[in-house]
Write an enzyme that holds these catalytic residues in place. Structure first.
Site, PDB file in Angstrom:
ATOM      1  N   CYS A   1      -4.126  -1.323  -2.207  1.00 29.62           N
ATOM      2  CA  CYS A   1      -4.310   0.120  -2.304  1.00 29.62           C
ATOM      3  C   CYS A   1      -5.174   0.353  -3.532  1.00 29.62           C
ATOM      4  CB  CYS A   1      -2.949   0.799  -2.468  1.00 29.62           C
ATOM      5  SG  CYS A   1      -3.044   2.564  -2.833  1.00 29.62           S
ATOM      6  N   ASN A   2      -6.284   1.051  -3.338  1.00 31.73           N
ATOM      7  CA  ASN A   2      -7.180   1.296  -4.477  1.00 31.73           C
ATOM      8  C   ASN A   2      -6.515   2.169  -5.536  1.00 31.73           C
ATOM      9  OD1 ASN A   2     -10.247   0.453  -3.698  1.00 31.73           O
ATOM     10  ND2 ASN A   2      -9.043   0.943  -1.884  1.00 31.73           N
ATOM     11  N   THR A   3      -5.782   3.198  -5.083  1.00 33.97           N
ATOM     12  CA  THR A   3      -5.184   4.133  -6.038  1.00 33.97           C
ATOM     13  C   THR A   3      -4.131   3.422  -6.879  1.00 33.97           C
ATOM     14  OG1 THR A   3      -5.461   5.745  -4.240  1.00 33.97           O
ATOM     15  CG2 THR A   3      -4.294   6.488  -6.203  1.00 33.97           C
TER      16      THR A   3
ATOM     17  N   TYR B   1      -0.766   8.705  -2.119  1.00 35.77           N
ATOM     18  CA  TYR B   1      -0.807   8.503  -3.567  1.00 35.77           C
ATOM     19  C   TYR B   1      -1.999   9.244  -4.190  1.00 35.77           C
ATOM     20  CZ  TYR B   1       2.528   4.498  -3.648  1.00 35.77           C
ATOM     21  OH  TYR B   1       3.628   3.689  -3.578  1.00 35.77           O
ATOM     22  N   GLY B   2      -3.057   9.403  -3.398  1.00 34.72           N
ATOM     23  CA  GLY B   2      -4.329   9.915  -3.917  1.00 34.72           C
ATOM     24  C   GLY B   2      -4.242  11.191  -4.745  1.00 34.72           C
TER      25      GLY B   2
ATOM     26  N   ASP C   1       0.866  -1.186   0.000  1.00 32.66           N
ATOM     27  CA  ASP C   1       0.000   0.000   0.000  1.00 32.66           C
ATOM     28  C   ASP C   1       0.902   1.235   0.000  1.00 32.66           C
ATOM     29  OD1 ASP C   1      -2.285   1.675   0.267  1.00 32.66           O
ATOM     30  OD2 ASP C   1      -2.097   1.698   2.441  1.00 32.66           O
ATOM     31  N   SER C   2       0.295   2.396  -0.244  1.00 33.24           N
ATOM     32  CA  SER C   2       1.043   3.650  -0.148  1.00 33.24           C
ATOM     33  C   SER C   2       1.446   3.927   1.298  1.00 33.24           C
ATOM     34  CB  SER C   2       0.159   4.801  -0.625  1.00 33.24           C
ATOM     35  OG  SER C   2      -1.009   4.858   0.172  1.00 33.24           O
TER      36      SER C   2
ATOM     37  N   GLU D   1      -4.370   8.051   8.422  1.00 31.69           N
ATOM     38  CA  GLU D   1      -2.928   7.772   8.417  1.00 31.69           C
ATOM     39  C   GLU D   1      -2.259   8.382   9.658  1.00 31.69           C
ATOM     40  OE1 GLU D   1      -1.518   5.803   6.097  1.00 31.69           O
ATOM     41  OE2 GLU D   1       0.620   6.137   6.347  1.00 31.69           O
TER      42      GLU D   1
ATOM     43  N   CYS E   1     -11.113   2.988  -0.356  1.00 34.94           N
ATOM     44  CA  CYS E   1      -9.754   3.316   0.055  1.00 34.94           C
ATOM     45  C   CYS E   1      -9.450   2.393   1.228  1.00 34.94           C
ATOM     46  CB  CYS E   1      -9.661   4.773   0.478  1.00 34.94           C
ATOM     47  SG  CYS E   1      -8.099   5.172   1.267  1.00 34.94           S
ATOM     48  N   THR E   2      -8.276   1.779   1.205  1.00 36.31           N
ATOM     49  CA  THR E   2      -7.988   0.763   2.230  1.00 36.31           C
ATOM     50  C   THR E   2      -7.781   1.371   3.622  1.00 36.31           C
ATOM     51  OG1 THR E   2      -5.670   0.773   1.519  1.00 36.31           O
ATOM     52  CG2 THR E   2      -7.098  -0.954   0.634  1.00 36.31           C
ATOM     53  N   HIS E   3      -7.722   2.696   3.701  1.00 34.30           N
ATOM     54  CA  HIS E   3      -7.644   3.339   5.019  1.00 34.30           C
ATOM     55  C   HIS E   3      -9.005   3.376   5.721  1.00 34.30           C
ATOM     56  CE1 HIS E   3      -3.751   4.603   3.606  1.00 34.30           C
ATOM     57  NE2 HIS E   3      -3.495   5.229   4.742  1.00 34.30           N
TER      58      HIS E   3
HETATM   59  N1  DGL Z   1      -4.640   3.354   0.665  1.00 31.58           N
HETATM   60  C1  DGL Z   1      -4.838   4.180  -0.492  1.00 31.58           C
HETATM   61  C2  DGL Z   1      -6.024   3.657  -1.310  1.00 31.58           C
HETATM   62  O1  DGL Z   1      -6.621   2.613  -0.991  1.00 31.58           O
HETATM   63  C3  DGL Z   1      -5.105   5.633  -0.185  1.00 31.58           C
HETATM   64  C4  DGL Z   1      -4.073   6.431   0.467  1.00 31.58           C
HETATM   65  C5  DGL Z   1      -3.310   7.380  -0.407  1.00 31.58           C
HETATM   66  O2  DGL Z   1      -3.830   8.427  -0.853  1.00 31.58           O
HETATM   67  O3  DGL Z   1      -2.132   7.069  -0.615  1.00 31.58           O
HETATM   68  O4  DGL Z   1      -6.369   4.274  -2.293  1.00 31.58           O
END
Ligand code: DGL
Length: 267
Positions: free
Chosen positions: A73-75, A42-43, A10-11, A152, A184-186
């Site tokens: 990570c979705n992004t 990453y977003g 993940d990011s 985060e 988003c995995t957060h």
């Molecule tokens: N965990 C990232 C996701 O699922 C989002 C966090 C980011 O912006 O890096 O997209």
């Protein structure tokens, strides 16, 4: 049987919410987790830049001899899944299709909302995944960058967080959605706050459980499960501040992280 590890990245630390479900589903597996905390978030970045980061991390994990890779990570999934799948001859999973699949199965109204990063929303990866499953479903997307930052930082409660959640969700409720994807995995870390704002009227879906089931199915299908004869090993890498990984990471994973290795991929 195959005792090589599963790679998960993940990011930041959000991917640990996916890892938690993978560990529940396949507890005997060895795991290497990689959090690119130095380049988080990453977003807001260009998808082409996220793709470059994701490919470097996938290369690193592949060279650690992983047998399966999960882009938690979705992004990163939105920007790089097909490129990474084309690059290696091991199974590679993202988190978007599993989340879309669960949501499509859960909606009666055929109106789904998704909250995600700006990058994920702009990529239209959820729109495409939902359309492939059922083109009669309407998807309504909302970028919610502030929520990523709160999580985060380990801010998982409080009025400011709850107000931000409700402000992001209000326009989606106006569209009469009956299912909300945590894209988003957060976000599973603030799932209860999100459910409170939904007030029972909307089903909340995270892709972590569905993704972990896919992991188990793939291990079984290719007969590459760990033989379970020795205690499973978990190795954690990160590119940013290690102290944060210990404190916030423990909260994410729901168990103690014993050691984190700091690494510079020179990206
Ligand atoms: N965990 C990232 C996701 O699922 C989002 C966090 C980011 O912006 O890096 O997209």
């Amino acid at each position: 049987m195959d005792n090589r590890p599963i790679g998960v990245f993940d990011s930041g630390l959000g991917g640990l919410t996916v890892l938690r479900e993978i560990i529940k589903e396949v507890p005997n597996e060895n795991i290497i987790f990689f959090g690119d905390t130095a380049r988080f978030p990453y977003g807001p970045r260009q998808l082409s830049e996220v793709r470059r980061f994701a490919i470097s991390i996938a290369d690193f994990l592949y060279n650690q001899n992983v047998k399966l890779l999960v882009i938690a990570c979705n992004t990163a999934t939105a920007s790089a899944l097909p490129d990474i799948q084309a690059r290696f001859k091991i199974p590679i999973l993202g988190v978007i299709e599993p989340g879309a699949r669960s949501a499509a199965a859960a909606t009666d109204a055929k109106r789904i909302g998704v909250i995600a990063t700006r990058g994920t929303v702009e990529s239209k990866a959820y729109d495409n995944a939902i359309k492939n499953i059922d083109d009669k479903i309407k998807l309504f997307s909302m970028a919610a960058p502030l929520l990523v930052e709160y999580v985060e930082e380990g801010i998982l409660e409080g009025d400011l967080l709850n107000k931000a959640i409700c402000d992001y969700l209000k326009p989606l409720f106006k569209e009469n959605i009956d299912v909300l994807i945590l894209g988003c995995t957060h976000f599973p870390l603030i799932e209860n706050n999100i459910k409170d704002c939904c007030d029972g009227g909307v089903k909340v879906i995270s892709s972590a459980i569905e993704t972990s089931r896919d992991v188990k199915n793939i291990l079984t299908k290719f007969n590459i499960e760990n033989d379970g004869k020795s205690k499973s090993q978990r190795i954690f890498y990160e590119t940013g501040s290690i102290s944060k990984f210990f404190s916030v990471g423990r909260m994410f994973l729901g168990e103690k992280i014993k050691e984190v290795i700091k690494i510079d991929l020179g990206i």
